[in-house]
Enzyme design. Structure first.
Site, PDB file in Angstrom:
ATOM      1  N   ARG A 204       0.848  -1.195   0.000  1.00 53.16           N
ATOM      2  CA  ARG A 204       0.000   0.000   0.000  1.00 53.16           C
ATOM      3  C   ARG A 204       0.882   1.244   0.000  1.00 53.16           C
ATOM      4  NH1 ARG A 204      -3.527  -0.291   4.804  1.00 53.16           N
ATOM      5  NH2 ARG A 204      -4.875  -1.588   3.493  1.00 53.16           N
ATOM      6  N   ARG A 318      -4.740   1.815  17.247  1.00 49.92           N
ATOM      7  CA  ARG A 318      -5.387   1.253  16.061  1.00 49.92           C
ATOM      8  C   ARG A 318      -5.143   2.204  14.898  1.00 49.92           C
ATOM      9  NH1 ARG A 318      -7.648  -2.486  13.271  1.00 49.92           N
ATOM     10  NH2 ARG A 318      -9.430  -3.707  13.984  1.00 49.92           N
ATOM     11  N   LYS A 319      -5.666   1.885  13.725  1.00 50.71           N
ATOM     12  CA  LYS A 319      -5.490   2.765  12.576  1.00 50.71           C
ATOM     13  C   LYS A 319      -6.212   4.083  12.797  1.00 50.71           C
ATOM     14  CE  LYS A 319      -9.330   1.208   9.635  1.00 50.71           C
ATOM     15  NZ  LYS A 319      -9.680   0.627   8.326  1.00 50.71           N
ATOM     16  N   GLY A 576     -16.338  -7.249   1.368  1.00 51.45           N
ATOM     17  CA  GLY A 576     -16.310  -8.706   1.495  1.00 51.45           C
ATOM     18  C   GLY A 576     -16.542  -9.241   2.887  1.00 51.45           C
ATOM     19  N   CYS A 581     -14.245  -2.386   4.479  1.00 52.86           N
ATOM     20  CA  CYS A 581     -13.296  -1.570   3.711  1.00 52.86           C
ATOM     21  C   CYS A 581     -13.986  -0.924   2.511  1.00 52.86           C
ATOM     22  CB  CYS A 581     -12.123  -2.420   3.245  1.00 52.86           C
ATOM     23  SG  CYS A 581     -11.137  -3.098   4.598  1.00 52.86           S
ATOM     24  N   GLY A 582     -15.052  -1.539   2.027  1.00 50.58           N
ATOM     25  CA  GLY A 582     -15.804  -0.974   0.916  1.00 50.58           C
ATOM     26  C   GLY A 582     -16.798   0.096   1.326  1.00 50.58           C
TER      27      GLY A 582
END
Length: 658
Positions: A204, A318-319, A576, A581-582
């Site tokens: 990424r 975390r992110k 998914g 993430c989508g």
């Protein structure tokens, strides 16, 4: 003056390194990775300032100094423009009122917090930040891995070079090296695809504001081409590239190549700050509020210490996501970011109101809330640093489903959290939010696909549709060629997984849409349903995905279009798994992968369907509409939803009426 004509000078920084035994000074190259030119001296100073084109960019100074080995500080000063940055006066649209586009509710402002709870849980040791021993009870496995070895050492102390020389069989034998390849390498932007592509990695990139060059695009194409069918690239929902098929022995050379073209993958995964998002039309939009590129670039440079590694913000619970808003359209999706800068003036000064805490996760999704704070443009970086330090120091590190920043805000209350941010600011205080927000709430979001005029006379940009964001090496080479031939050698990636070619001379507009790539694959004018289609990686590559998403999203959409006719845009997002993430919760119709049961009661791939997500100033998250629909049954279900909720007309009825 045409943006592509600006040259990027070479700058150097004086770096001072200190330790108990030595103090030395050295000069390093420094690049902001955005076009700029030296113009004049700063007011009341002999220091040259830099102005970003076009003219309404802020002037700024930047300094970078290390005070300890491996530790970095980055400071930046913006000089506010003389006039508030309002939309172009040449615009045909004349707004009358300006309001802040933000939610109006927040968690409890007053919470009783024990004084001991505000003790920082991390401390600096030998240049890295480590969780203190007394706070290690009940921590999650990822925190234990970070304690055993700071992941950034793989980059800052060249540990990646040694890993690249080892066979995967040897790497898997020892826990330390297995943790390296499965967890710690994510700090270098490398994600091992153990389940579906054993021995291969997704990489990424950091791409602040989604801006990239033809040279960078060609380099990435050269990397994935060597991996054949295993290699491809995706435009992500955070305006950056992900490339696939990478093998570990190639990584040191790939990292070197990235650096040579001005790219980095550093600190783009796991408990780090993700790619800073900005307006994809920054600097070229006649209606923009502010050009976001200077801010997103400087945020990225601060976060990664100019691509050399910044341990001070690399051990978060975390992110963490950040965006800078520059458009009334809110292309940046501020309501789903941990920190969003919302443009606002205050007493004649330009700056930003702040939203905090927006996030998606498998167990909880929340929109960002007002921090009730305003910062001047000078303090964009100090504010980001203060928020990150508060989160780093105080955030919970147990159950990973409860470690995002909003959980900390809930625990402390917004006022206590705000005070913790304030005391980490250089001046130890924060101004209250401004009531002079510049984002106009009553604004119809514009479609950037197709051809549109830029603010630079004689130039236009063209937005092209990349179906579900997937490209191959040849596609990337061709995109780079088109950017060079028709534009300024620049490409812009969007959070909807599309690409914009800016700075196209109007005299070339007739020829560009007739290029084979745009006629055959990446259309500037896709169908209504296709243009709003977004899909995560899916189980083709991702080990967490329950279903395949990209090919299925395209197939379902094509079949639905044969059944119904839609007259207005409908955004459909596919993810998914529950990690979303989508971003299905911001879609008009969202599909979240799950296991379902068919008509015979047997397990099969399915989707939970969400409805009602909205983006823009009146944003809100979608809700679950129908659970566990087998994927093979989705087409008629989606067609019915479009007829019932979005005014679609069945094709048979439409043909009869014609």
């Amino acid at each position: 003056m045409f943006l592509g004509s600006f040259l990027q000078p070479k700058l150097t920084l004086n770096i001072i390194e200190e330790s108990p035994h030595r103090k030395k000074k050295k000069t390093l190259p420094f690049a902001l990775k955005v076009p700029f030119i030296p113009l004049q001296k700063c007011p009341n100073s002999d220091i040259p300032s830099l102005i970003f084109p076009p003219p309404q960019f802020h002037q700024f100074q930047a300094s970078f100094q290390t005070t300890k080995p491996h530790m970095s500080s980055f400071s930046v000063r913006f000089f506010a423009p003389q006039q508030p940055l309002l939309p172009s006066t040449a615009s045909s649209f004349k707004p009358k009122t300006w309001v802040m586009a933000a939610p109006t509710t927040a968690p409890a402002t007053s919470v009783d917090v024990d004084g001991g709870r505000l003790e920082p849980r991390v401390e600096e040791r030998e240049g890295y930040f480590v969780l203190k021993e007394k706070f290690r009870d009940g921590i999650n496995p990822q925190e234990k891995i970070k304690i055993e070895k700071d992941p950034l050492k793989l980059f800052m102390e060249a540990g990646i070079d040694e890993l690249a020389k080892m066979s995967f069989e040897d790497l898997d034998k020892a826990k330390a090296t297995k943790d390296d390849i499965d967890v710690r390498l994510k700090w270098l932007g490398l994600f091992h695809r153990r389940k579906h592509q054993y021995g291969r990695f997704m990489m990424r990139l950091k791409l602040p504001n989604g801006v990239t060059t033809s040279a960078q695009t060609r380099y990435l194409a050269s990397v994935i081409r060597k991996y054949g069918k295993e290699g491809c690239a995706d435009v992500t929902t955070r305006q950056n590239w992900q490339i696939r098929g990478v093998v570990l022995p190639d990584v040191p050379e790939i990292l070197k190549g990235l650096d040579e073209v001005g790219l980095t993958s550093l600190q783009s995964g796991m408990d780090n700050v993700r790619n800073p998002v900005g307006n994809p039309l920054a600097g070229i939009d006649p209606e923009e509020i502010v050009d976001t590129r200077p801010y997103t670039n400087l945020l990225s440079q601060f976060i990664t210490a100019n691509s050399r590694g910044n341990p001070a913000v690399a051990n978060l619970p975390r992110k963490w996501n950040v965006c800078v808003v520059g458009s009334h359209d809110l292309y940046e999706h501020p309501h789903i970011n941990d920190l969003a800068y919302m443009p606002a003036t205050k007493n004649g000064r330009f700056g930003f109101n702040l939203l905090v805490g927006g996030f998606f996760s498998a167990k909880r999704c929340d929109e960002a809330i007002p921090l009730d704070a305003w910062v001047s443009a000078d303090d964009v970086i100090p504010l980001c640093k203060a928020v990150l330090e508060a989160y780093r120091d105080l955030g919970y590190r147990g159950n990973r489903q409860k470690t995002r920043m909003m959980w900390l805000i809930d625990e402390l209350g917004i006022e206590v959290f705000r005070s913790e941010v304030a005391k980490r600011m250089p001046q130890k205080e924060l101004e209250r939010a401004s009531d002079e927000g510049l984002v106009q709430k009553q604004w119809e979001r514009r479609d950037y696909l197709g051809v549109h005029p830029q603010k630079q006379e004689g130039f236009s940009y063209i937005g092209i549709h990349i179906p579900v964001g997937r490209v191959q090496a040849d596609d990337m080479d061709e995109l780079a060629r088109l950017a060079d031939m028709y534009g300024s050698g620049e490409l812009r990636l969007t959070v909807e997984q599309n690409i914009i070619i800016p700075n196209v001379e109007n005299s070339k507009l007739e020829a560009l849409p007739n290029e084979p790539l745009l006629k055959d694959r990446f259309s500037p004018q896709p169908s209504i349903l296709m243009k709003g289609l977004v899909a995560c990686t899916g189980n083709q590559f991702c080990g967490q995905a329950i279903i395949e998403t990209k090919a299925r999203a395209l197939k379902v959409t094509e079949e639905v279009e044969r059944l119904v006719s839609v007259s207005r845009p409908v955004r459909m997002h596919w993810t998914g798994c529950p990690n979303t993430c989508g971003q299905v919760q911001v879609a008009d119709i969202g599909f979240m992968g799950c296991m379902a049961r068919d008509e015979n009661g047997k397990p099969c791939e399915g989707a939970d369907i969400f409805l009602g997500g909205r983006i823009g100033s009146d944003s809100h998250l979608g809700v679950l509409y129908k659970k566990g629909v087998p994927c093979k049954n989705l087409v008629p279900v989606v067609a019915d939803i479009l007829v019932e909720h979005f005014g679609a007309v069945p094709r048979q009825r439409e043909e009869a009426e014609d």
